[in-house]
Write a protein that holds these residues in place. Structure first.
Motif, PDB file in Angstrom:
ATOM      1  N   ASP A 135       0.563  -1.152  -0.079  1.00 17.52           N
ATOM      2  CA  ASP A 135       0.122   0.036   0.050  1.00 17.52           C
ATOM      3  C   ASP A 135       0.834   1.077  -0.332  1.00 17.52           C
ATOM      4  O   ASP A 135       1.924   1.285   0.626  1.00 17.52           O
ATOM      5  CB  ASP A 135      -0.802  -0.024   1.407  1.00 17.52           C
ATOM      6  CG  ASP A 135      -2.382  -0.812   0.984  1.00 17.52           C
ATOM      7  OD1 ASP A 135      -2.190  -1.765   0.299  1.00 17.52           O
ATOM      8  OD2 ASP A 135      -2.829  -1.707   2.050  1.00 17.52           O
ATOM      9  N   THR A 148      -0.665  -1.299  -8.308  1.00 13.81           N
ATOM     10  CA  THR A 148      -1.762  -0.216  -8.473  1.00 13.81           C
ATOM     11  C   THR A 148      -2.015  -0.301 -10.305  1.00 13.81           C
ATOM     12  O   THR A 148      -3.402  -0.694 -10.019  1.00 13.81           O
ATOM     13  CB  THR A 148      -1.566   1.559  -8.304  1.00 13.81           C
ATOM     14  OG1 THR A 148      -1.321   1.895  -8.806  1.00 13.81           O
ATOM     15  CG2 THR A 148      -1.664   1.566  -6.821  1.00 13.81           C
ATOM     16  N   CYS A 155      -9.960  -0.547  -4.425  1.00 18.62           N
ATOM     17  CA  CYS A 155      -9.279  -0.252  -2.771  1.00 18.62           C
ATOM     18  C   CYS A 155      -7.957  -0.604  -3.121  1.00 18.62           C
ATOM     19  O   CYS A 155      -7.493   0.399  -1.921  1.00 18.62           O
ATOM     20  CB  CYS A 155      -9.657  -1.459  -1.918  1.00 18.62           C
ATOM     21  SG  CYS A 155      -9.309  -3.037  -2.738  1.00 18.62           S
ATOM     22  N   GLN A 157      -5.925   1.928  -5.095  1.00 16.80           N
ATOM     23  CA  GLN A 157      -5.502   3.482  -4.357  1.00 16.80           C
ATOM     24  C   GLN A 157      -5.662   3.908  -3.301  1.00 16.80           C
ATOM     25  O   GLN A 157      -4.562   4.929  -3.354  1.00 16.80           O
ATOM     26  CB  GLN A 157      -6.453   3.956  -5.922  1.00 16.80           C
ATOM     27  CG  GLN A 157      -6.330   3.699  -7.330  1.00 16.80           C
ATOM     28  CD  GLN A 157      -4.480   4.195  -7.720  1.00 16.80           C
ATOM     29  OE1 GLN A 157      -4.375   5.029  -7.161  1.00 16.80           O
ATOM     30  NE2 GLN A 157      -4.283   3.214  -8.538  1.00 16.80           N
ATOM     31  N   ASN A 158      -6.821   3.632  -2.888  1.00 20.70           N
ATOM     32  CA  ASN A 158      -6.683   4.506  -1.842  1.00 20.70           C
ATOM     33  C   ASN A 158      -6.362   3.588  -0.361  1.00 20.70           C
ATOM     34  O   ASN A 158      -7.231   4.055   1.020  1.00 20.70           O
ATOM     35  CB  ASN A 158      -8.916   4.865  -1.377  1.00 20.70           C
ATOM     36  CG  ASN A 158      -9.990   4.277  -1.295  1.00 20.70           C
ATOM     37  OD1 ASN A 158      -8.936   2.775  -1.247  1.00 20.70           O
ATOM     38  ND2 ASN A 158     -10.956   4.747  -2.564  1.00 20.70           N
ATOM     39  N   LYS A 160      -9.298   1.789   1.426  1.00 18.95           N
ATOM     40  CA  LYS A 160     -10.371   1.866   2.182  1.00 18.95           C
ATOM     41  C   LYS A 160     -11.360   0.578   0.872  1.00 18.95           C
ATOM     42  O   LYS A 160     -11.309   0.453  -0.445  1.00 18.95           O
ATOM     43  CB  LYS A 160     -11.266   3.076   1.868  1.00 18.95           C
ATOM     44  CG  LYS A 160     -10.326   4.412   2.987  1.00 18.95           C
ATOM     45  CD  LYS A 160     -10.604   3.460   4.313  1.00 18.95           C
ATOM     46  CE  LYS A 160     -10.033   4.707   5.093  1.00 18.95           C
ATOM     47  NZ  LYS A 160     -10.106   4.755   6.445  1.00 18.95           N
TER      48      LYS A 160
END
Length: 181
Positions: A135, A148, A155, A157-158, A160
């Motif tokens: 991440d 990415t 998810c 990318q962020n 979440k």
């Protein structure tokens, strides 16, 4: 009878994906001297679930042992390094696994940590295994970009959970760590 079978299946499934993260190897970037290394070591030792930190100054790496039975938070490790004025270049976490099926683009919740496997060949993880966290804030921007583009899931990318994670039983908008085996 159906209820009993369902409850047994849930209990067996829950038991089969047991894991306890025990240690990590963290590589920091931006360090220029022994005082920098010490600042990161002191910051990591203050994290509540960290039992011990050993430093390899030459390679800018930290061998971290977690306190047994305490919940682990990878973001807390990253924050400690950042608060000391540096950044995480790599994070590898090891744990003792029992029957976890690691399949590409599948999710699991381990010791309260949601993970998303970006690789995996449907292998079953048993015993001590090491996962690499890929991440943002856990590797260089260049390396993050590589991961990415390897997945179409938002998810990645962020960090979440979204639609892809919810189908695997993770609540929407929860923290998800992306890992490779």
């Amino acid at each position: 009878m159906k209820k009993i079978i369902f409850v047994l299946a849930v209990v067996l499934f829950s038991a089969s994906i047991n894991a306890q993260f025990t240690k990590a190897n963290l590589k920091a970037s931006g360090l220029t001297c022994a005082m920098c290394s010490k600042a990161v070591k002191v910051a990591l030792e203050k994290v509540s679930f960290v039992q011990e930190v050993k430093v390899d100054i030459k390679n800018q790496e930290y061998a971290i042992v977690f306190k047994e039975g305490n919940p682990v938070d990878f973001d807390a490790l990253s924050k400690a390094v950042e608060d000391a004025g540096f950044s995480v270049a790599a994070l590898k976490v090891s744990g003792n696994f029992s029957g976890l099926n690691a399949e590409k683009d599948k999710h699991a919740s381990l010791s309260g940590i949601n993970i998303h496997f970006l690789n995996g060949n449907s292998e079953t993880l048993n015993g001590e295994k090491t996962l690499t966290v890929v991440d943002k804030n856990f590797l260089s921007a260049r390396e993050f970009k590589k991961y990415t583009v390897s997945s179409k899931h938002p998810c990645v990318q962020n960090g979440k959970s979204g639609d892809c994670c919810v189908k695997d039983g993770i609540k929407e908008n929860e923290r998800v760590y992306h890992v490779i085996i």
